[in-house]
Write a protein that holds these residues in place. Structure first.
Motif, mmCIF file in Angstrom:
data_model
loop_
_atom_site.group_PDB
_atom_site.id
_atom_site.type_symbol
_atom_site.label_atom_id
_atom_site.label_comp_id
_atom_site.label_asym_id
_atom_site.label_seq_id
_atom_site.Cartn_x
_atom_site.Cartn_y
_atom_site.Cartn_z
ATOM 1 N N HIS A 118 -26.147 39.658 21.503
ATOM 2 C CA HIS A 118 -26.642 38.273 21.449
ATOM 3 C C HIS A 118 -28.099 38.206 21.929
ATOM 4 C CE1 HIS A 118 -22.312 37.821 21.225
ATOM 5 N NE2 HIS A 118 -22.486 36.593 20.776
ATOM 6 N N HIS A 119 -28.396 38.942 23.014
ATOM 7 C CA HIS A 119 -29.776 38.976 23.514
ATOM 8 C C HIS A 119 -30.697 39.659 22.500
ATOM 9 C CE1 HIS A 119 -27.409 38.692 27.306
ATOM 10 N NE2 HIS A 119 -28.312 37.777 27.543
ATOM 11 N N ASP B 212 -31.367 37.301 19.681
ATOM 12 C CA ASP B 212 -32.172 36.203 20.210
ATOM 13 C C ASP B 212 -33.579 36.678 20.615
ATOM 14 O OD1 ASP B 212 -32.480 33.593 20.838
ATOM 15 O OD2 ASP B 212 -31.378 33.650 22.731
ATOM 16 N N LYS B 213 -33.870 37.927 20.393
ATOM 17 C CA LYS B 213 -35.171 38.546 20.700
ATOM 18 C C LYS B 213 -35.510 38.507 22.179
ATOM 19 C CE LYS B 213 -38.250 39.221 16.951
ATOM 20 N NZ LYS B 213 -39.468 38.880 16.261
ATOM 21 N N LYS B 214 -34.468 38.505 23.030
ATOM 22 C CA LYS B 214 -34.718 38.556 24.472
ATOM 23 C C LYS B 214 -34.964 40.004 24.913
ATOM 24 C CE LYS B 214 -33.577 34.195 25.683
ATOM 25 N NZ LYS B 214 -34.626 33.352 25.072
ATOM 26 N N TYR C 249 -22.285 32.542 24.843
ATOM 27 C CA TYR C 249 -23.732 32.495 24.641
ATOM 28 C C TYR C 249 -24.035 31.136 24.027
ATOM 29 C CZ TYR C 249 -28.359 34.558 24.040
ATOM 30 O OH TYR C 249 -29.699 34.860 24.135
ATOM 31 N N LYS D 4 -26.074 29.277 22.593
ATOM 32 C CA LYS D 4 -27.286 29.064 21.826
ATOM 33 C C LYS D 4 -27.056 29.589 20.419
ATOM 34 C CE LYS D 4 -32.100 29.970 22.386
ATOM 35 N NZ LYS D 4 -33.014 30.984 22.829
ATOM 36 N N ASN D 5 -27.630 28.900 19.442
ATOM 37 C CA ASN D 5 -27.524 29.426 18.083
ATOM 38 C C ASN D 5 -28.409 30.653 17.947
ATOM 39 O OD1 ASN D 5 -25.726 27.643 17.021
ATOM 40 N ND2 ASN D 5 -27.309 26.163 16.411
ATOM 41 N N ILE D 6 -27.862 31.684 17.380
ATOM 42 C CA ILE D 6 -28.675 32.882 17.195
ATOM 43 C C ILE D 6 -28.657 33.295 15.720
ATOM 44 C CG2 ILE D 6 -28.642 33.865 19.524
ATOM 45 C CD1 ILE D 6 -26.265 35.556 18.626
#
Ligand SMILES: Nc1ncnc2c1ncn2[C@@H]1O[C@H](COP(=O)(O)OP(=O)(O)OP(=O)(O)O)[C@@H](O)[C@H]1O
Ligand SMILES: [Mg+2]
Length: 269
Positions: free
Chosen positions: A61-62, A65-67, A89, A91-93
């Motif tokens: 997910h990260h 999400d480009k984290k 998570y 948030k929309n990813i």
């Protein structure tokens, strides 16, 4: 360059994660391949439970999400590099970016295995688009077969035809669909037949993938035979099989064809 294999099914609980974890650990430990295993069941990720990664700090997910970069979300377990999922998570990813996000890692591995979501939406589409080859897992009953037919149609529409069917949890063949009935309905070769295996639940309980928990279990052995085809090795034969000069079991013949076809067509790039 890694070959990316997506393990899909439009049905929950058929064994996608069990089989993904088994394929990956067997490729790594019994064929000495470099393997990345990714949880792409974004809304219900549970690959971590199979691979003994309980509270991962960095997840797919990260990555989406480009984290973080994909490389820093890798957790090493049982000889396999694993990118687990995040349970919650909020948030929309962008699921469909999976292929792009994993691209920098392709050169580092022999195989990338994607454990798909059963949801017929962008989650599964993300696995389909990121894969070089797809295997569909089915159980030998009509309701699951109808889902398998749907999955095959969708994959074809997306230009990613399914390379093989894995029949899992065979319990009572007298009352179940035969290999021929399944192949005829879906028009895809069956490449593995796995019986209901009492060790599956035990290995999940211990959080040790089956090929390492019990190498001689029926599931581990069939996965090992399938991996022989994927790695262009010879299948190991049981004592009884070695007594037979020819073995014409359909799934075995299909694996031989898969072995040739895989590298010439499926993985031509
Ligand atoms: N061959 C088998 N014999 C017996 N039990 C099995 C077999 N394969 C898988 N199982 C069991 O079935 C259950 C579901 O398996 P798994 O989580 O792999 O399915 P899944 O398709 O990934 O499910 P989901 O769609 O929820 O992600 C688990 O308890 C697993 O141990
Ligand atoms: Mg699963």
């Amino acid at each position: 360059m890694a070959k990316t294999i997506g393990i899909i099914a439009i049905k929950g609980g058929v064994g996608k994660t069990t089989i993904s974890a088994a394929l990956a650990t067997d490729l790594a430990n019994h064929y000495q391949k470099k393997v990345l295993l990714v949880d792409t069941n974004y809304s219900a990720p549970n690959l971590g439970l199979h691979m003994d990664i309980l509270e991962p700090d960095k997840t797919i997910h990260h990555v989406l999400d480009k984290k973080v970069h994909a490389k820093s979300a890798v957790h090493e377990k049982f000889g396999v590099d694993v990118i687990p999922g995040e349970y919650v998570y909020n948030k929309n990813i962008p699921y469909l970016k999976l292929k792009d996000r994993l691209a920098p890692l392709k050169k580092d591995y022999d195989f990338i295995i994607l454990d798909s979501s059963p949801s017929l939406n962008d989650e599964m589409l993300s696995t389909m688009l990121a894969s070089d080859a797809l295997f569909v897992v089915t159980t030998p009953d009509y309701p699951t077969l109808s889902c398998t037919i749907k999955a095959a149609k969708l994959a074809k529409q997306r230009g990613k035809p399914i390379a093989g069917i894995i029949i899992n949890k065979i319990r009572d063949p007298k009352y179940e669909l035969t290999i021929r009935e399944i192949e005829d309905s879906v028009d895809i070769p069956v490449i593995a037949r796995i019986p209901d295996d009492k060790h599956a639940i035990r290995s999940l309980f211990s959080r040790i993938p089956l090929p390492l928990y019990k190498k001689s279990s029926p599931l581990s052995q069939e996965i090992n035979r399938l991996n022989a085809a994927l790695t262009r090795n010879k299948e190991k034969k049981s004592f009884f099989q070695s007594l037979m000069p020819f073995d014409f079991r359909r799934e075995r013949v299909n694996r031989e064809l898969l072995k040739e076809d895989f590298y010439s067509n499926t993985f031509k790039s």
